[in-house]
Design a protein around this motif. Structure first.
Motif, short mmCIF file in Angstrom:
data_model
loop_
_atom_site.label_atom_id
_atom_site.label_comp_id
_atom_site.label_asym_id
_atom_site.label_seq_id
_atom_site.Cartn_x
_atom_site.Cartn_y
_atom_site.Cartn_z
N LYS A 120 1.24 -1.13 0.00
CA LYS A 120 0.45 -0.06 0.35
C LYS A 120 0.74 1.42 0.16
O LYS A 120 2.28 1.15 0.33
N ILE A 121 0.12 2.26 -0.54
CA ILE A 121 1.06 3.89 -0.33
C ILE A 121 0.75 4.40 0.74
O ILE A 121 0.09 4.21 1.79
N LEU A 122 2.32 4.80 0.91
CA LEU A 122 2.60 5.20 2.11
C LEU A 122 3.17 7.46 1.74
O LEU A 122 4.13 7.23 1.46
N LYS A 123 2.32 8.12 2.69
CA LYS A 123 3.41 9.52 2.11
C LYS A 123 3.29 10.16 3.06
O LYS A 123 2.90 9.92 4.53
N VAL A 124 4.70 10.78 3.22
CA VAL A 124 5.23 11.40 4.65
C VAL A 124 5.04 12.93 4.54
O VAL A 124 5.44 13.83 3.80
N ILE A 125 4.27 13.11 5.48
CA ILE A 125 4.15 14.84 5.53
C ILE A 125 5.02 14.92 6.52
O ILE A 125 5.51 14.61 7.94
N ILE A 126 6.03 16.51 5.59
CA ILE A 126 7.11 16.82 6.59
C ILE A 126 6.48 17.94 7.31
O ILE A 126 7.51 18.51 8.22
N GLU A 127 5.53 18.95 6.69
CA GLU A 127 4.95 20.45 7.59
C GLU A 127 5.55 20.96 7.07
O GLU A 127 6.69 21.61 8.28
N ASN A 128 6.14 21.16 5.78
CA ASN A 128 7.45 22.54 5.83
C ASN A 128 7.37 23.30 6.65
O ASN A 128 8.31 24.63 6.28
N CYS A 129 6.44 24.11 6.78
CA CYS A 129 5.88 25.67 7.16
C CYS A 129 6.52 25.38 8.54
O CYS A 129 7.12 26.53 9.35
N TYR A 130 7.08 24.32 9.63
CA TYR A 130 7.69 24.23 10.95
C TYR A 130 9.15 24.16 10.48
O TYR A 130 10.30 24.49 11.76
N LEU A 131 10.13 24.08 9.05
CA LEU A 131 11.19 23.20 9.35
C LEU A 131 12.45 24.76 8.21
O LEU A 131 12.11 25.07 7.29
N THR A 132 13.35 24.72 9.20
CA THR A 132 14.96 24.87 8.15
C THR A 132 15.30 24.51 6.09
O THR A 132 15.05 22.91 6.65
N GLU A 133 15.96 25.12 5.71
CA GLU A 133 15.77 24.73 5.10
C GLU A 133 16.76 23.22 4.98
O GLU A 133 16.19 21.71 4.42
#
Length: 216
Positions: A120-133
Motif C-alpha cells: 500500500k502507499i505511504l505518504k510522509v507529511i513533513i510540515e515544511n512551514c516549521y522546518l529550515t531548509e
C-alpha cells in the motif's frame, strides 16, 4: 491541462474535526464521479466509506495533525486503517525529533510504517512551514532512505501550506522512487498546473471542484 486530467491528481480531502458522515458521503460521491485519485478522510470513517464505496481508493491520516504521538500509536493507527479498507496512509513525522536532530529516529519511524503498509502507499507529511531548509533536505533524505512512496508538504493545519519553492527543493533532494504531494494553499486551476509542472504527482485539496468547475 484539461480539468478531467487534473482531477486524476487530486486526493479529495475532508479532515476537519467536525466533518460529518453526510459530508464524507458527498466527498466520496464527488471523487467517484470525477474519477479523482483518492478520498482522504479521517480514520474513523474509513470502514464505513469502504463499505459504502468499495470501488474508491481511500486514503487516511496517521499521527495527524501534530505528528508527536508515539511510533507504536502510529503503527496501531496504520494497521487498523488498512484493515478497515484504506489503501493509502498519510503519516505526520515527529517534528520534535527533527528539531532535536534525531534524524535517524525519524527515518526509523517512517521505515516501520512503510513495513506495516507493505504494498500500500505511504505518504510522509513533513510540515515544511516549521522546518529550515537544512531540515527539509534531511527529511527528503529520511523519506528516501526509509522507502516511503511519497513526501508531502503539509497537513493543511499548520501555519502555512505548500509552496512552489519547497516542491522544487524536495524534487532536487528526494530519490527517484519518491513522489511528491502538495497540500494546503492551492487555490486555482493555475496553481494546480504549476505544482504538477514542478513535479507533484498528487494535490491534496478540499476545493478541487470549485477550482476546476469553470476550467476547460
Amino acid at each position: 491541462m484539461k480539468k478531467e486530467e487534473l482531477y486524476r491528481f487530486v486526493d479529495h480531502t475532508a479532515l476537519k474535526a467536525v466533518t460529518t458522515w453526510k459530508e464524507i458521503q458527498q466527498l466520496c460521491q464527488e471523487a467517484r464521479f470525477f474519477r479523482m485519485a483518492s478520498v482522504c478522510i479521517p480514520s474513523s470513517y474509513v470502514k464505513r466509506a469502504h463499505e459504502y464505496f468499495p470501488e474508491l481508493n481511500i486514503c487516511t491520516v496517521v499521527g495527524f495533525p501534530l505528528g508527536n504521538t508515539s511510533t507504536e500509536a502510529k503503527l496501531a493507527e496504520t494497521r487498523q486503517a488498512l484493515e478497515d479498507g484504506a489503501n493509502e496512509i498519510d503519516m505526520v513525522i515527529n517534528l520534535g525529533m527533527v528539531k532535536n536532530q534525531e534524524y535517524s529516529q525519524v527515518t526509523e519511524e517512517i521505515r516501520l510504517l512503510k513495513e506495516a503498509t507493505g504494498d500500500k502507499i505511504l505518504k510522509v507529511i513533513i510540515e515544511n512551514c516549521y522546518l529550515t531548509e537544512e531540515e527539509k533536505i534531511r527529511m527528503c533524505e529520511a523519506v528516501t532512505e526509509a522507502g516511503a512512496d511519497f513526501i508531502k508538504t503539509s497537513t493543511g493545519f499548520g501555519t502555512g501550506g505548500a509552496t512552489l519553492e519547497d516542491v522544487i527543493l524536495m524534487k532536487q533532494h528526494v530519490g527517484p522512487n519518491v513522489k511528491i504531494k502538495a497540500a494546503g494553499g492551492i487555490r486555482s486551476k493555475e496553481d494546480m498546473e504549476l505544482y504538477i509542472g514542478a513535479g507533484c504527482s498528487r494535490i491534496g485539496t478540499s476545493s478541487a471542484i470549485a477550482m476546476l468547475q469553470d476550467g476547460e
